[in-house]
Design a protein around this motif. Structure first.
Motif, mmCIF file in Angstrom:
data_model
loop_
_atom_site.group_PDB
_atom_site.id
_atom_site.type_symbol
_atom_site.label_atom_id
_atom_site.label_comp_id
_atom_site.label_asym_id
_atom_site.label_seq_id
_atom_site.Cartn_x
_atom_site.Cartn_y
_atom_site.Cartn_z
ATOM 1 N N LEU A 264 6.008 -15.304 -8.677
ATOM 2 C CA LEU A 264 4.947 -14.998 -9.631
ATOM 3 C C LEU A 264 4.363 -13.474 -8.095
ATOM 4 C CD1 LEU A 264 3.692 -13.087 -11.966
ATOM 5 C CD2 LEU A 264 1.593 -14.969 -11.217
ATOM 6 N N LEU A 265 4.546 -14.513 -7.230
ATOM 7 C CA LEU A 265 3.611 -12.862 -5.821
ATOM 8 C C LEU A 265 4.586 -12.716 -5.784
ATOM 9 C CD1 LEU A 265 2.089 -16.457 -3.818
ATOM 10 C CD2 LEU A 265 0.455 -14.510 -5.067
ATOM 11 N N ARG A 266 5.999 -12.664 -5.711
ATOM 12 C CA ARG A 266 6.630 -11.691 -5.825
ATOM 13 C C ARG A 266 7.145 -10.350 -6.740
ATOM 14 N NH1 ARG A 266 11.389 -11.616 -3.249
ATOM 15 N NH2 ARG A 266 13.102 -9.832 -3.505
ATOM 16 N N LEU A 267 6.650 -10.999 -7.824
ATOM 17 C CA LEU A 267 6.340 -10.078 -8.633
ATOM 18 C C LEU A 267 5.517 -9.333 -8.363
ATOM 19 C CD1 LEU A 267 6.888 -8.056 -11.886
ATOM 20 C CD2 LEU A 267 5.708 -10.301 -12.462
ATOM 21 N N MET A 268 3.714 -9.734 -8.597
ATOM 22 C CA MET A 268 2.905 -8.964 -8.190
ATOM 23 C C MET A 268 3.114 -7.950 -7.219
ATOM 24 S SD MET A 268 -0.084 -9.257 -10.466
ATOM 25 C CE MET A 268 0.196 -10.556 -11.927
ATOM 26 N N ARG A 269 3.613 -8.612 -5.907
ATOM 27 C CA ARG A 269 3.772 -7.680 -4.669
ATOM 28 C C ARG A 269 4.959 -6.588 -5.051
ATOM 29 N NH1 ARG A 269 3.965 -7.877 0.404
ATOM 30 N NH2 ARG A 269 3.316 -10.978 1.110
ATOM 31 N N ARG A 270 6.338 -6.342 -6.465
ATOM 32 C CA ARG A 270 6.557 -5.471 -6.564
ATOM 33 C C ARG A 270 6.200 -4.250 -8.211
ATOM 34 N NH1 ARG A 270 10.821 -3.343 -4.999
ATOM 35 N NH2 ARG A 270 12.872 -3.139 -6.615
ATOM 36 N N LEU A 271 5.114 -5.335 -8.503
ATOM 37 C CA LEU A 271 4.652 -4.283 -9.446
ATOM 38 C C LEU A 271 3.198 -3.450 -8.711
ATOM 39 C CD1 LEU A 271 4.755 -6.241 -12.587
ATOM 40 C CD2 LEU A 271 5.461 -4.223 -12.227
ATOM 41 N N LEU A 272 2.198 -4.423 -8.311
ATOM 42 C CA LEU A 272 1.592 -4.201 -7.819
ATOM 43 C C LEU A 272 1.679 -3.444 -5.608
ATOM 44 C CD1 LEU A 272 -1.413 -6.543 -8.498
ATOM 45 C CD2 LEU A 272 -0.862 -3.916 -9.419
ATOM 46 N N ASP A 273 2.679 -2.697 -5.673
ATOM 47 C CA ASP A 273 2.437 -1.723 -4.285
ATOM 48 C C ASP A 273 1.495 -0.847 -4.655
ATOM 49 O OD1 ASP A 273 4.022 -0.515 -2.377
ATOM 50 O OD2 ASP A 273 5.068 -1.310 -2.045
ATOM 51 N N PRO A 274 0.776 -0.782 -3.507
ATOM 52 C CA PRO A 274 0.098 0.319 -3.066
ATOM 53 C C PRO A 274 0.501 2.425 -3.610
ATOM 54 C CG PRO A 274 -0.506 -1.268 -1.763
ATOM 55 C CD PRO A 274 0.799 -1.551 -1.880
ATOM 56 N N LYS A 275 2.300 1.546 -2.970
ATOM 57 C CA LYS A 275 2.480 2.928 -2.717
ATOM 58 C C LYS A 275 3.492 3.341 -3.767
ATOM 59 C CE LYS A 275 3.262 2.578 2.463
ATOM 60 N NZ LYS A 275 4.283 3.172 3.744
ATOM 61 N N PRO A 276 2.940 3.886 -4.551
ATOM 62 C CA PRO A 276 4.143 4.528 -5.818
ATOM 63 C C PRO A 276 5.283 4.725 -6.051
ATOM 64 C CG PRO A 276 2.397 5.768 -5.433
ATOM 65 C CD PRO A 276 1.984 5.125 -4.429
ATOM 66 N N GLU A 277 5.618 5.289 -4.780
ATOM 67 C CA GLU A 277 7.185 5.619 -4.566
ATOM 68 C C GLU A 277 8.565 4.424 -4.729
ATOM 69 O OE1 GLU A 277 5.329 6.120 -0.870
ATOM 70 O OE2 GLU A 277 4.952 6.238 -2.845
ATOM 71 N N LYS A 278 7.676 2.919 -3.890
ATOM 72 C CA LYS A 278 8.134 2.178 -3.629
ATOM 73 C C LYS A 278 7.951 1.028 -4.939
ATOM 74 C CE LYS A 278 7.979 2.433 0.935
ATOM 75 N NZ LYS A 278 7.453 1.748 2.579
ATOM 76 N N ARG A 279 6.893 1.391 -5.796
ATOM 77 C CA ARG A 279 6.841 0.572 -7.224
ATOM 78 C C ARG A 279 7.743 -0.100 -7.270
ATOM 79 N NH1 ARG A 279 1.512 3.101 -9.423
ATOM 80 N NH2 ARG A 279 0.922 2.141 -6.989
ATOM 81 N N ALA A 280 7.366 -0.972 -7.922
ATOM 82 C CA ALA A 280 8.762 -1.140 -9.573
ATOM 83 C C ALA A 280 8.637 -1.098 -10.527
ATOM 84 C CB ALA A 280 9.031 -3.225 -9.004
ATOM 85 N N GLY A 281 9.868 -1.052 -11.762
ATOM 86 C CA GLY A 281 9.397 -0.433 -12.539
ATOM 87 C C GLY A 281 9.763 -1.438 -13.317
#
Length: 366
Positions: A264-281
């Motif tokens: 889940l932390l991996r998912l949170m890393r992807r969704l809550l990335d501070p940089k919007p251009e790197k954020r997962a869909g």
């Protein structure tokens, strides 16, 4: 009561048309009218349509605070997104009253997720059900080149107790991808950092990554019953701790995330990335729904005590007994960055200081 004419399939999805709204008095067409909720721009009523004898929800948009074209945009997008099973159904009926623009929607018998969220969260199973359905709805919205921009508990409508049927509602803030909008009335705990950092009343561009961020916050809230931070700004120490861990500047996991499994932390890393251009869909959620999300033996509620004070972090949802105006005032204050919680350590320090001064100072009148 006249109905809006539906466009043919050849019409552009984004070509929002306006038409002459029939002018009616609610009491002439509806009975058993009951108040359900109210926000910044609208109020929601439950009513029975007299002619068809059906129960519907009336979305009443304030004319004083909403432009006519904005009403038609919300109605248009909600109506044409309605075929999706996880989007709240909007009917082909819109009309005008002296104070409101109104359109009709289906009734969610269990209300919204904000009123169903128990203290301590929904638990893993129900949270996964909600997350998967919302990801499905948002994925559909994004395929239409749209950004919802208001994914939060109050806009998730529930149709059964097990949360196996929930729908995304309220398309009042929905815009096309890339649209330039002004920063006004921001719901701070839900806003991504790029919105929090924008200057008030100045513009920023809408991107689907904003919905991904809000979906991540919603998953966190559903699992714990609280927000991860007050504001996604580096001045917020809880958010700052997340950014430091996210950027691997420290190996210390923020306390409020310690009940989450590595997956889940991996998912949170992807969704809550501070940089919007790197954020997962939003599709990223599908990869993790079969994994465990919560660490056994850790109660999420135990993680929300501030280390330096006895403050408990702000609750994720308004309590049922709080009036609408109080909730609305708190949201407005929060949108301007005005603190609505009390640091009990600071209060105690001031009281002790006052008592000490009272004892050491000469008594007046003696």
């Amino acid at each position: 009561m006249a109905a809006a004419a539906r466009k043919g399939s050849s019409g552009s999805f984004h070509r929002v048309s306006s038409f002459e709204l029939p002018k009616i008095q609610l009491e002439d067409e509806f009975s058993d009218i009951k108040f359900l909720a109210e926000g910044w721009y609208s109020k929601v009523l439950l009513a029975r349509h007299t002619t068809s004898d059906s129960t519907v929800v009336l979305k009443c948009v304030h004319k004083e605070t909403t432009k006519r074209k904005d009403f038609f945009r919300e109605y248009h997008y909600n109506y044409y997104l309605s075929p999706h099973p996880n989007v709240l159904n909007s009917f082909e009926v819109a009309f005008d009253t002296p104070n409101y623009y109104v359109f009709t929607q289906e009734y969610a018998s269990q209300g919204d997720l904000a009123h169903l969220l128990p203290k301590g969260g929904l638990g893993e199973t129900k949270t996964k059900r909600v997350a998967e359905q919302l990801a499905f709805a948002l994925e559909f919205v994004h395929t239409k080149d749209l950004v919802h921009r208001d994914v939060r508990l109050e806009n998730v409508l529930v149709f059964d107790n097990e949360l196996s049927r929930v729908k995304l509602g309220d398309f009042g803030l929905t815009q096309r991808v890339g649209a330039l909008v002004k920063k006004v009335n921001v719901r701070v705990p839900w806003a991504p950092p790029e919105v929090c950092q924008a200057v008030y009343n100045e513009g920023y561009h809408c991107e689907t990554s904003m919905d991904a961020w809000q979906l991540g916050i919603l998953i966190f809230v559903c699992l714990t019953g609280s927000y991860p931070w007050y504001s996604a700004d580096i001045t917020d120490r809880h958010y700052n701790a997340w950014v430091s861990w996210h950027k691997r500047k420290t190996t210390k996991l923020p306390n409020r995330f310690k009940c989450f499994t590595p997956r889940l932390l991996r998912l949170m890393r992807r969704l809550l990335d501070p940089k919007p251009e790197k954020r997962a869909g939003v599709r990223e959620v599908y990869k993790y729904v079969m994994d465990p999300w919560l660490v056994k033996g850790i109660d999420p509620m135990d993680l929300f005590f501030d280390e330096s004070s006895s403050e408990i972090f702000m609750a994720a949802t308004s309590k049922p007994h709080e009036c609408a105006e109080k909730t609305r005032l708190r949201e407005i204050l929060s949108s301007y960055g005005i603190q609505t919680t009390v640091d009990k350590t600071e209060t105690t320090r001031r009281i002790c200081e006052w008592l000490l001064n009272s004892v050491t100072s000469p008594h007046r009148g003696m």
